[in-house]
Write a protein that holds these residues in place. Structure first.
Motif, mmCIF file in Angstrom:
data_model
loop_
_atom_site.group_PDB
_atom_site.id
_atom_site.type_symbol
_atom_site.label_atom_id
_atom_site.label_comp_id
_atom_site.label_asym_id
_atom_site.label_seq_id
_atom_site.Cartn_x
_atom_site.Cartn_y
_atom_site.Cartn_z
ATOM 1 N N THR A 262 0.824 -1.217 0.000
ATOM 2 C CA THR A 262 0.000 0.000 0.000
ATOM 3 C C THR A 262 0.854 1.260 0.000
ATOM 4 O O THR A 262 0.344 2.369 0.098
ATOM 5 C CB THR A 262 -0.923 0.013 1.239
ATOM 6 O OG1 THR A 262 -0.126 -0.060 2.431
ATOM 7 C CG2 THR A 262 -1.885 -1.166 1.201
ATOM 8 N N ASN A 263 2.154 1.079 -0.102
ATOM 9 C CA ASN A 263 3.099 2.193 -0.114
ATOM 10 C C ASN A 263 3.122 2.822 -1.508
ATOM 11 O O ASN A 263 3.287 2.121 -2.504
ATOM 12 C CB ASN A 263 4.481 1.635 0.259
ATOM 13 C CG ASN A 263 5.540 2.698 0.384
ATOM 14 O OD1 ASN A 263 5.530 3.680 -0.333
ATOM 15 N ND2 ASN A 263 6.472 2.479 1.292
ATOM 16 N N ALA A 264 2.948 4.133 -1.585
ATOM 17 C CA ALA A 264 2.950 4.809 -2.892
ATOM 18 C C ALA A 264 4.025 5.884 -2.954
ATOM 19 O O ALA A 264 3.846 6.935 -3.553
ATOM 20 C CB ALA A 264 1.579 5.424 -3.170
ATOM 21 N N ILE A 265 5.171 5.621 -2.306
ATOM 22 C CA ILE A 265 6.263 6.601 -2.315
ATOM 23 C C ILE A 265 6.827 6.717 -3.729
ATOM 24 O O ILE A 265 7.189 5.728 -4.356
ATOM 25 C CB ILE A 265 7.366 6.191 -1.325
ATOM 26 C CG1 ILE A 265 6.845 6.309 0.109
ATOM 27 C CG2 ILE A 265 8.612 7.056 -1.503
ATOM 28 C CD1 ILE A 265 7.769 5.753 1.171
ATOM 29 N N ASN A 266 6.886 7.948 -4.222
ATOM 30 C CA ASN A 266 7.335 8.216 -5.581
ATOM 31 C C ASN A 266 8.700 8.905 -5.531
ATOM 32 O O ASN A 266 8.793 10.114 -5.331
ATOM 33 C CB ASN A 266 6.310 9.095 -6.301
ATOM 34 C CG ASN A 266 6.641 9.282 -7.769
ATOM 35 O OD1 ASN A 266 7.735 8.959 -8.222
ATOM 36 N ND2 ASN A 266 5.701 9.831 -8.520
ATOM 37 N N TYR A 267 9.756 8.114 -5.709
ATOM 38 C CA TYR A 267 11.113 8.652 -5.610
ATOM 39 C C TYR A 267 11.447 9.602 -6.753
ATOM 40 O O TYR A 267 12.447 10.326 -6.688
ATOM 41 C CB TYR A 267 12.123 7.500 -5.578
ATOM 42 C CG TYR A 267 12.093 6.684 -4.304
ATOM 43 C CD1 TYR A 267 12.800 7.091 -3.181
ATOM 44 C CD2 TYR A 267 11.354 5.507 -4.232
ATOM 45 C CE1 TYR A 267 12.770 6.345 -2.017
ATOM 46 C CE2 TYR A 267 11.322 4.752 -3.066
ATOM 47 C CZ TYR A 267 12.028 5.175 -1.965
ATOM 48 O OH TYR A 267 11.993 4.441 -0.801
#
Length: 304
Positions: A262-267
Protein backbone atom coordinates in the motif's frame (compact mmCIF):
# COMPACT_ATOMS: atom_id res chain seq x y z
CA UNK A 1 29.89 25.54 12.13
CA UNK A 2 30.92 26.40 15.69
CA UNK A 3 27.69 26.65 17.72
CA UNK A 4 24.31 25.03 16.97
CA UNK A 5 20.93 24.15 18.45
CA UNK A 6 19.36 20.67 18.22
CA UNK A 7 15.75 20.06 19.26
CA UNK A 8 14.68 16.50 20.02
CA UNK A 9 18.27 16.00 21.15
CA UNK A 10 17.28 13.11 23.41
CA UNK A 11 15.51 11.26 20.59
CA UNK A 12 16.83 8.52 18.32
CA UNK A 13 18.27 10.62 15.48
CA UNK A 14 18.76 13.77 17.54
CA UNK A 15 21.06 11.99 19.98
CA UNK A 16 23.27 10.70 17.16
CA UNK A 17 23.40 14.15 15.61
CA UNK A 18 24.50 15.69 18.92
CA UNK A 19 27.18 13.00 19.32
CA UNK A 20 28.58 13.58 15.83
CA UNK A 21 28.53 17.37 16.25
CA UNK A 22 30.49 17.09 19.50
CA UNK A 23 33.01 14.80 17.80
CA UNK A 24 33.61 17.67 15.36
CA UNK A 25 34.21 20.01 18.33
CA UNK A 26 30.99 21.93 17.63
CA UNK A 27 29.25 23.43 20.66
CA UNK A 28 25.70 22.13 21.01
CA UNK A 29 22.65 23.56 22.78
CA UNK A 30 20.51 20.45 23.10
CA UNK A 31 16.78 20.92 23.67
CA UNK A 32 14.84 17.93 24.97
CA UNK A 33 13.04 16.26 27.86
CA UNK A 34 15.43 13.61 29.20
CA UNK A 35 18.97 14.76 29.94
CA UNK A 36 20.00 11.28 31.10
CA UNK A 37 19.88 10.01 27.51
CA UNK A 38 22.88 12.23 26.76
CA UNK A 39 24.86 11.41 29.91
CA UNK A 40 27.32 9.17 28.04
CA UNK A 41 28.32 12.01 25.69
CA UNK A 42 28.27 14.84 28.28
CA UNK A 43 31.12 17.34 27.96
CA UNK A 44 31.79 21.06 28.33
CA UNK A 45 30.60 21.72 24.76
CA UNK A 46 27.16 20.23 25.46
CA UNK A 47 24.46 22.38 27.08
CA UNK A 48 21.13 20.68 27.81
CA UNK A 49 17.93 22.73 27.98
CA UNK A 50 14.82 20.98 29.29
CA UNK A 51 11.81 22.31 27.38
CA UNK A 52 8.38 21.41 26.07
CA UNK A 53 7.16 22.69 22.72
CA UNK A 54 5.11 25.27 24.60
CA UNK A 55 8.33 26.71 26.06
CA UNK A 56 9.95 27.55 22.73
CA UNK A 57 8.72 31.15 22.67
CA UNK A 58 10.71 31.97 25.81
CA UNK A 59 13.87 29.94 25.16
CA UNK A 60 15.69 32.90 23.64
CA UNK A 61 16.64 33.84 27.21
CA UNK A 62 18.60 30.56 27.54
CA UNK A 63 20.32 30.61 24.17
CA UNK A 64 23.16 32.76 22.86
CA UNK A 65 22.75 34.97 19.80
CA UNK A 66 24.17 34.45 16.32
CA UNK A 67 24.33 30.66 16.30
CA UNK A 68 25.32 28.94 13.06
CA UNK A 69 22.47 26.46 12.68
CA UNK A 70 19.21 25.36 14.30
CA UNK A 71 18.39 21.67 13.68
CA UNK A 72 14.74 20.82 14.38
CA UNK A 73 14.12 17.11 15.02
CA UNK A 74 11.54 17.25 17.82
CA UNK A 75 8.22 15.71 16.75
CA UNK A 76 5.60 13.88 18.78
CA UNK A 77 4.21 10.64 17.33
CA UNK A 78 6.43 9.24 14.57
CA UNK A 79 5.02 5.71 14.26
CA UNK A 80 2.01 3.51 14.96
CA UNK A 81 -1.35 4.79 16.17
CA UNK A 82 0.03 8.33 16.53
CA UNK A 83 -0.27 8.64 12.75
CA UNK A 84 -4.05 8.72 13.16
CA UNK A 85 -3.99 11.60 15.65
CA UNK A 86 -4.52 14.60 13.40
CA UNK A 87 -4.61 17.06 16.31
CA UNK A 88 -1.21 15.84 17.46
CA UNK A 89 0.28 15.92 13.97
CA UNK A 90 -1.09 19.37 13.17
CA UNK A 91 0.32 20.70 16.45
CA UNK A 92 3.74 19.35 15.43
CA UNK A 93 3.64 21.47 12.28
CA UNK A 94 2.75 24.54 14.34
CA UNK A 95 5.60 23.86 16.78
CA UNK A 96 8.05 23.53 13.89
CA UNK A 97 7.12 27.09 12.94
CA UNK A 98 7.58 28.13 16.58
CA UNK A 99 11.06 26.60 16.51
CA UNK A 100 11.86 28.60 13.39
CA UNK A 101 10.62 31.81 15.01
CA UNK A 102 12.92 31.05 17.96
CA UNK A 103 15.83 30.65 15.54
CA UNK A 104 14.94 34.00 13.98
CA UNK A 105 14.70 35.65 17.40
CA UNK A 106 18.25 34.59 18.33
CA UNK A 107 19.57 35.60 14.88
CA UNK A 108 20.53 32.07 13.85
CA UNK A 109 22.09 31.83 10.39
CA UNK A 110 20.27 28.70 9.18
CA UNK A 111 17.28 26.52 10.10
CA UNK A 112 17.25 22.83 9.10
CA UNK A 113 14.02 20.82 9.37
CA UNK A 114 13.96 17.02 9.58
CA UNK A 115 11.23 15.45 7.45
CA UNK A 116 10.21 12.01 6.23
CA UNK A 117 10.27 9.93 3.05
CA UNK A 118 6.50 9.57 3.48
CA UNK A 119 6.02 13.12 2.17
CA UNK A 120 6.87 11.75 -1.30
CA UNK A 121 3.83 9.49 -1.00
CA UNK A 122 1.63 12.41 0.00
CA UNK A 123 2.94 14.59 -2.82
CA UNK A 124 2.20 11.76 -5.25
CA UNK A 125 -1.38 11.45 -4.00
CA UNK A 126 -1.90 15.20 -4.35
CA UNK A 127 -1.51 14.84 -8.12
CA UNK A 128 -4.26 12.18 -8.37
CA UNK A 129 -8.04 12.46 -8.52
CA UNK A 130 -8.62 9.19 -6.65
CA UNK A 131 -6.45 7.29 -4.19
CA UNK A 132 -6.58 5.15 -1.04
CA UNK A 133 -4.24 6.82 1.48
CA UNK A 134 -2.91 5.18 4.61
CA UNK A 135 -3.07 6.90 8.00
CA UNK A 136 0.63 7.58 7.51
CA UNK A 137 -0.46 10.41 5.23
CA UNK A 138 -1.77 12.43 8.18
CA UNK A 139 1.75 12.36 9.63
CA UNK A 140 3.34 13.03 6.25
CA UNK A 141 0.96 15.88 5.40
CA UNK A 142 1.86 17.59 8.68
CA UNK A 143 5.54 17.20 7.85
CA UNK A 144 4.91 18.64 4.39
CA UNK A 145 2.89 21.51 5.88
CA UNK A 146 5.73 22.23 8.31
CA UNK A 147 8.23 22.25 5.44
CA UNK A 148 6.22 24.66 3.29
CA UNK A 149 5.27 27.01 6.12
CA UNK A 150 8.82 27.11 7.47
CA UNK A 151 10.23 27.63 3.99
CA UNK A 152 7.92 30.62 3.53
CA UNK A 153 8.64 32.13 6.96
CA UNK A 154 12.38 31.64 6.46
CA UNK A 155 12.29 33.36 3.08
CA UNK A 156 10.34 36.32 4.43
CA UNK A 157 12.67 36.70 7.44
CA UNK A 158 15.84 36.17 5.36
CA UNK A 159 17.15 33.17 7.30
CA UNK A 160 18.63 30.28 5.31
CA UNK A 161 16.44 27.17 5.27
CA UNK A 162 16.91 23.52 4.36
CA UNK A 163 14.81 20.40 4.80
CA UNK A 164 16.09 16.83 4.92
CA UNK A 165 13.74 14.03 3.82
CA UNK A 166 14.94 10.94 5.65
CA UNK A 167 14.63 7.43 4.19
CA UNK A 168 13.75 4.51 6.48
CA UNK A 169 16.34 4.83 9.24
CA UNK A 170 17.69 2.10 11.50
CA UNK A 171 20.26 1.82 14.26
CA UNK A 172 20.88 1.48 17.97
CA UNK A 173 18.63 3.27 20.49
CA UNK A 174 15.63 3.22 18.14
CA UNK A 175 12.71 2.41 20.44
CA UNK A 176 10.12 2.36 17.64
CA UNK A 177 8.23 -0.51 16.02
CA UNK A 178 9.49 0.39 12.56
CA UNK A 179 10.01 -2.44 10.08
CA UNK A 180 13.82 -2.85 10.49
CA UNK A 181 13.40 -3.39 14.24
CA UNK A 182 10.52 -5.83 13.72
CA UNK A 183 12.38 -7.94 11.16
CA UNK A 184 15.70 -7.97 13.04
CA UNK A 185 13.91 -8.72 16.32
CA UNK A 186 12.03 -11.63 14.77
CA UNK A 187 15.19 -13.05 13.21
CA UNK A 188 16.92 -12.90 16.58
CA UNK A 189 14.02 -14.83 18.11
CA UNK A 190 13.78 -17.38 15.26
CA UNK A 191 10.38 -16.05 14.21
CA UNK A 192 9.11 -15.76 10.65
CA UNK A 193 7.98 -12.34 9.38
CA UNK A 194 5.16 -11.71 6.89
CA UNK A 195 6.02 -8.83 4.57
CA UNK A 196 4.99 -6.87 1.47
CA UNK A 197 6.20 -7.92 -2.02
CA UNK A 198 9.96 -8.07 -2.51
CA UNK A 199 9.91 -5.96 -5.68
CA UNK A 200 8.99 -2.68 -3.92
CA UNK A 201 11.66 0.05 -4.41
CA UNK A 202 13.15 0.73 -0.99
CA UNK A 203 15.97 2.38 0.91
CA UNK A 204 17.46 1.92 4.36
CA UNK A 205 19.96 4.30 5.92
CA UNK A 206 21.96 3.95 9.12
CA UNK A 207 21.40 6.63 11.75
CA UNK A 208 25.09 7.53 11.79
CA UNK A 209 24.89 8.41 8.10
CA UNK A 210 21.76 10.47 8.77
CA UNK A 211 23.60 12.48 11.43
CA UNK A 212 26.51 13.20 9.08
CA UNK A 213 24.11 14.08 6.25
CA UNK A 214 22.44 16.75 8.37
CA UNK A 215 25.79 18.18 9.38
CA UNK A 216 26.66 18.43 5.69
CA UNK A 217 23.32 20.15 5.02
CA UNK A 218 23.97 22.57 7.88
CA UNK A 219 27.39 23.43 6.52
CA UNK A 220 26.89 23.39 2.75
CA UNK A 221 23.19 23.04 1.91
CA UNK A 222 21.92 25.57 -0.64
CA UNK A 223 19.30 27.96 0.68
CA UNK A 224 15.64 26.88 0.34
CA UNK A 225 16.53 23.38 -0.94
CA UNK A 226 15.01 20.14 0.27
CA UNK A 227 17.38 17.16 0.20
CA UNK A 228 16.83 13.41 0.11
CA UNK A 229 18.78 11.80 2.97
CA UNK A 230 19.40 8.28 1.76
CA UNK A 231 21.21 6.42 -1.02
CA UNK A 232 21.20 7.67 -4.60
CA UNK A 233 21.05 4.08 -5.91
CA UNK A 234 17.86 2.48 -4.63
CA UNK A 235 17.48 -1.20 -3.85
CA UNK A 236 14.30 -3.26 -3.52
CA UNK A 237 12.59 -4.25 -0.30
CA UNK A 238 13.48 -7.87 -0.96
CA UNK A 239 17.16 -7.21 -1.65
CA UNK A 240 17.65 -5.23 1.56
CA UNK A 241 15.79 -7.50 3.94
CA UNK A 242 17.14 -10.69 2.38
CA UNK A 243 20.62 -9.29 3.06
CA UNK A 244 19.62 -8.58 6.66
CA UNK A 245 18.30 -12.15 6.90
CA UNK A 246 21.66 -13.54 5.72
CA UNK A 247 23.54 -11.37 8.22
CA UNK A 248 21.37 -12.16 11.27
CA UNK A 249 19.74 -15.54 10.75
CA UNK A 250 19.59 -17.15 7.28
CA UNK A 251 17.65 -20.15 8.62
CA UNK A 252 14.46 -18.19 9.38
CA UNK A 253 12.29 -17.41 6.32
CA UNK A 254 10.99 -13.98 5.38
CA UNK A 255 7.56 -14.33 3.76
CA UNK A 256 7.47 -11.67 1.06
CA UNK A 257 4.15 -10.86 -0.61
CA UNK A 258 1.84 -11.86 2.25
CA UNK A 259 0.64 -8.28 2.65
CA UNK A 260 -0.32 -5.99 -0.25
CA UNK A 261 1.98 -3.09 -1.02
CA UNK A 262 0.00 0.00 0.00
CA UNK A 263 3.10 2.19 -0.11
CA UNK A 264 2.95 4.81 -2.89
CA UNK A 265 6.26 6.60 -2.31
CA UNK A 266 7.34 8.22 -5.58
CA UNK A 267 11.11 8.65 -5.61
CA UNK A 268 10.88 10.52 -8.92
CA UNK A 269 9.56 13.52 -6.99
CA UNK A 270 12.99 14.32 -5.56
CA UNK A 271 16.57 14.47 -6.81
CA UNK A 272 18.32 11.54 -5.14
CA UNK A 273 21.75 12.95 -6.07
CA UNK A 274 21.30 16.57 -4.93
CA UNK A 275 22.83 16.12 -1.47
CA UNK A 276 26.05 14.69 -2.89
CA UNK A 277 26.20 17.29 -5.68
CA UNK A 278 25.78 20.23 -3.31
CA UNK A 279 27.68 19.02 -0.22
CA UNK A 280 29.87 16.06 -1.35
CA UNK A 281 28.13 13.88 1.24
CA UNK A 282 27.63 10.17 0.54
CA UNK A 283 26.48 7.50 3.02
CA UNK A 284 29.58 5.62 4.09
CA UNK A 285 28.55 3.27 6.91
CA UNK A 286 29.13 -0.42 6.24
CA UNK A 287 25.73 -2.12 5.94
CA UNK A 288 26.70 -5.40 7.59
CA UNK A 289 28.51 -3.73 10.48
CA UNK A 290 25.65 -1.31 11.15
CA UNK A 291 23.04 -4.11 11.00
CA UNK A 292 25.09 -6.16 13.47
CA UNK A 293 25.38 -3.19 15.84
CA UNK A 294 21.63 -2.67 15.62
CA UNK A 295 20.97 -6.36 16.24
CA UNK A 296 23.32 -6.40 19.25
CA UNK A 297 21.49 -3.46 20.80
CA UNK A 298 18.05 -5.00 20.11
CA UNK A 299 19.14 -8.32 21.63
CA UNK A 300 20.38 -6.57 24.78
CA UNK A 301 17.12 -4.63 24.97
CA UNK A 302 15.01 -7.79 24.65
CA UNK A 303 17.03 -9.46 27.40
CA UNK A 304 16.48 -6.64 29.90
Amino acid sequence: MEKVVVTGADGFIGRFLVKHLLEKNIEVYAIGLDKSKLDDIACEKLHFIHALFEDYSSLDKQLPKDLDCFFHFAWNGVFGKSFENYNLQLSNAKYACDALMLAIKINCKKFVLASTINTLETRHYMSLDEFQPRYTNIYAMSKLAAEMMCKTIAYQHKIDFNCGIIAMVYGEYNQSKMIPNIVIGNLLQNKETNLVPASTPYDLIYVGDVANAFIAIGEKGKNQKTYYVGHSNLSTFGELFSTIQKIINPNVPLNFGVYPDTNAINYQLIDLDALEKDTNFKPSCNFEESILKTAKWLKETMEE
